[in-house]
Scaffold this motif. Sequence first.
Motif, PDB file in Angstrom:
ATOM      1  N   GLU A  54       0.828  -1.199   0.000  1.00 46.28           N
ATOM      2  CA  GLU A  54       0.000   0.000   0.000  1.00 46.28           C
ATOM      3  C   GLU A  54       0.867   1.255   0.000  1.00 46.28           C
ATOM      4  N   ASP A  55       1.874   1.267   0.801  1.00 39.11           N
ATOM      5  CA  ASP A  55       2.721   2.444   0.946  1.00 39.11           C
ATOM      6  C   ASP A  55       4.160   2.008   0.675  1.00 39.11           C
ATOM      7  N   LEU A  56       4.620   2.255  -0.528  1.00 41.15           N
ATOM      8  CA  LEU A  56       5.944   1.785  -0.921  1.00 41.15           C
ATOM      9  C   LEU A  56       7.075   2.509  -0.215  1.00 41.15           C
ATOM     10  N   VAL A  57       6.774   3.651   0.416  1.00 46.40           N
ATOM     11  CA  VAL A  57       7.797   4.377   1.155  1.00 46.40           C
ATOM     12  C   VAL A  57       8.112   3.645   2.459  1.00 46.40           C
ATOM     13  N   ARG A  58       7.079   3.096   3.076  1.00 51.97           N
ATOM     14  CA  ARG A  58       7.263   2.359   4.326  1.00 51.97           C
ATOM     15  C   ARG A  58       7.453   0.891   3.981  1.00 51.97           C
ATOM     16  N   HIS A  59       8.616   0.371   4.238  1.00 57.18           N
ATOM     17  CA  HIS A  59       8.955  -1.004   3.903  1.00 57.18           C
ATOM     18  C   HIS A  59       9.590  -1.635   5.135  1.00 57.18           C
ATOM     19  N   PRO A  60       9.360  -2.922   5.391  1.00 61.73           N
ATOM     20  CA  PRO A  60       9.968  -3.531   6.574  1.00 61.73           C
ATOM     21  C   PRO A  60      11.473  -3.303   6.626  1.00 61.73           C
ATOM     22  N   SER A  61      11.934  -2.917   7.792  1.00 58.01           N
ATOM     23  CA  SER A  61      13.366  -2.640   7.949  1.00 58.01           C
ATOM     24  C   SER A  61      14.179  -3.922   8.141  1.00 58.01           C
ATOM     25  N   LEU A  62      13.510  -5.003   8.495  1.00 59.96           N
ATOM     26  CA  LEU A  62      14.215  -6.276   8.665  1.00 59.96           C
ATOM     27  C   LEU A  62      14.693  -6.794   7.318  1.00 59.96           C
ATOM     28  N   ARG A  63      15.758  -7.529   7.364  1.00 58.48           N
ATOM     29  CA  ARG A  63      16.212  -8.221   6.149  1.00 58.48           C
ATOM     30  C   ARG A  63      15.167  -9.283   5.804  1.00 58.48           C
ATOM     31  N   LEU A  64      15.041  -9.616   4.538  1.00 64.18           N
ATOM     32  CA  LEU A  64      14.047 -10.579   4.080  1.00 64.18           C
ATOM     33  C   LEU A  64      14.130 -11.925   4.804  1.00 64.18           C
ATOM     34  N   PRO A  65      15.317 -12.474   5.032  1.00 60.27           N
ATOM     35  CA  PRO A  65      15.373 -13.746   5.777  1.00 60.27           C
ATOM     36  C   PRO A  65      14.785 -13.630   7.187  1.00 60.27           C
ATOM     37  N   GLU A  66      14.977 -12.477   7.826  1.00 55.65           N
ATOM     38  CA  GLU A  66      14.397 -12.282   9.163  1.00 55.65           C
ATOM     39  C   GLU A  66      12.874 -12.232   9.093  1.00 55.65           C
ATOM     40  N   CYS A  67      12.334 -11.610   8.052  1.00 62.25           N
ATOM     41  CA  CYS A  67      10.875 -11.594   7.859  1.00 62.25           C
ATOM     42  C   CYS A  67      10.358 -13.015   7.684  1.00 62.25           C
ATOM     43  N   VAL A  68      11.061 -13.834   6.907  1.00 63.62           N
ATOM     44  CA  VAL A  68      10.657 -15.226   6.689  1.00 63.62           C
ATOM     45  C   VAL A  68      10.727 -15.991   8.009  1.00 63.62           C
ATOM     46  N   ARG A  69      11.778 -15.789   8.783  1.00 70.16           N
ATOM     47  CA  ARG A  69      11.895 -16.460  10.087  1.00 70.16           C
ATOM     48  C   ARG A  69      10.742 -16.058  11.010  1.00 70.16           C
ATOM     49  N   ARG A  70      10.397 -14.775  11.015  1.00 72.79           N
ATOM     50  CA  ARG A  70       9.279 -14.297  11.846  1.00 72.79           C
ATOM     51  C   ARG A  70       7.967 -14.948  11.416  1.00 72.79           C
ATOM     52  N   ASN A  72       7.542 -17.786   9.872  1.00 72.45           N
ATOM     53  CA  ASN A  72       7.590 -19.201  10.246  1.00 72.45           C
ATOM     54  C   ASN A  72       7.340 -19.382  11.741  1.00 72.45           C
ATOM     55  N   ALA A  73       7.926 -18.526  12.559  1.00 73.01           N
ATOM     56  CA  ALA A  73       7.723 -18.610  14.007  1.00 73.01           C
ATOM     57  C   ALA A  73       6.266 -18.350  14.366  1.00 73.01           C
ATOM     58  N   ILE A  74       5.644 -17.385  13.712  1.00 76.60           N
ATOM     59  CA  ILE A  74       4.228 -17.089  13.964  1.00 76.60           C
ATOM     60  C   ILE A  74       3.374 -18.285  13.549  1.00 76.60           C
ATOM     61  N   LEU A  75       3.709 -18.900  12.421  1.00 76.08           N
ATOM     62  CA  LEU A  75       2.986 -20.082  11.956  1.00 76.08           C
ATOM     63  C   LEU A  75       3.103 -21.219  12.975  1.00 76.08           C
ATOM     64  N   ASP A  76       4.237 -21.289  13.666  1.00 75.64           N
ATOM     65  CA  ASP A  76       4.445 -22.311  14.695  1.00 75.64           C
ATOM     66  C   ASP A  76       3.771 -21.961  16.016  1.00 75.64           C
ATOM     67  N   GLY A  77       3.150 -20.795  16.097  1.00 72.58           N
ATOM     68  CA  GLY A  77       2.420 -20.409  17.297  1.00 72.58           C
ATOM     69  C   GLY A  77       3.164 -19.477  18.227  1.00 72.58           C
TER      70      GLY A  77
END
Length: 127
Positions: A54-70, A72-77
């Motif tokens: 929605e807002d291309l100016v605001r983008h996650p500051s985490l590296r992409l692998p960290e986003c994937v890890r997060r 996955n962790a959320i999926l695990d509960g």
Amino acid sequence: MEELYEARVLWLARAEEYAAHHRAEKRAGRRTVVNPRPWWLRSWWEGPNRACYEDLVRHPSLRLPECVRRQNAILDGADLPGCPACADERPLVSNSSGHGRVELCRGCAWVLAPCPCGQRHRFAPET
């Protein structure tokens, strides 16, 4: 490219684990639909848990692998602090949907509290 490769390795490992689990369930005759669906099987518009389109100016500051890890962790509960996409713990930004308020992550514009009407809305970035 290294960041993308690292995230892809994490994603492929998780996807293979998921596929193996479902093949075993199918062989046993008890395959069920997982709820919620894994993050990589959701469409980009499915549910409020989408980020940074929605807002291309605001983008996650985490590296992409960290986003994937997060994810996955959320999926695990796991109950992780902050935004699911970027881990930002600052107060949320309230945005109007035209007839209600939606709470967005201040860091990446992830929709954390959807509109009370249950509908999906596009949000124009504030300029």
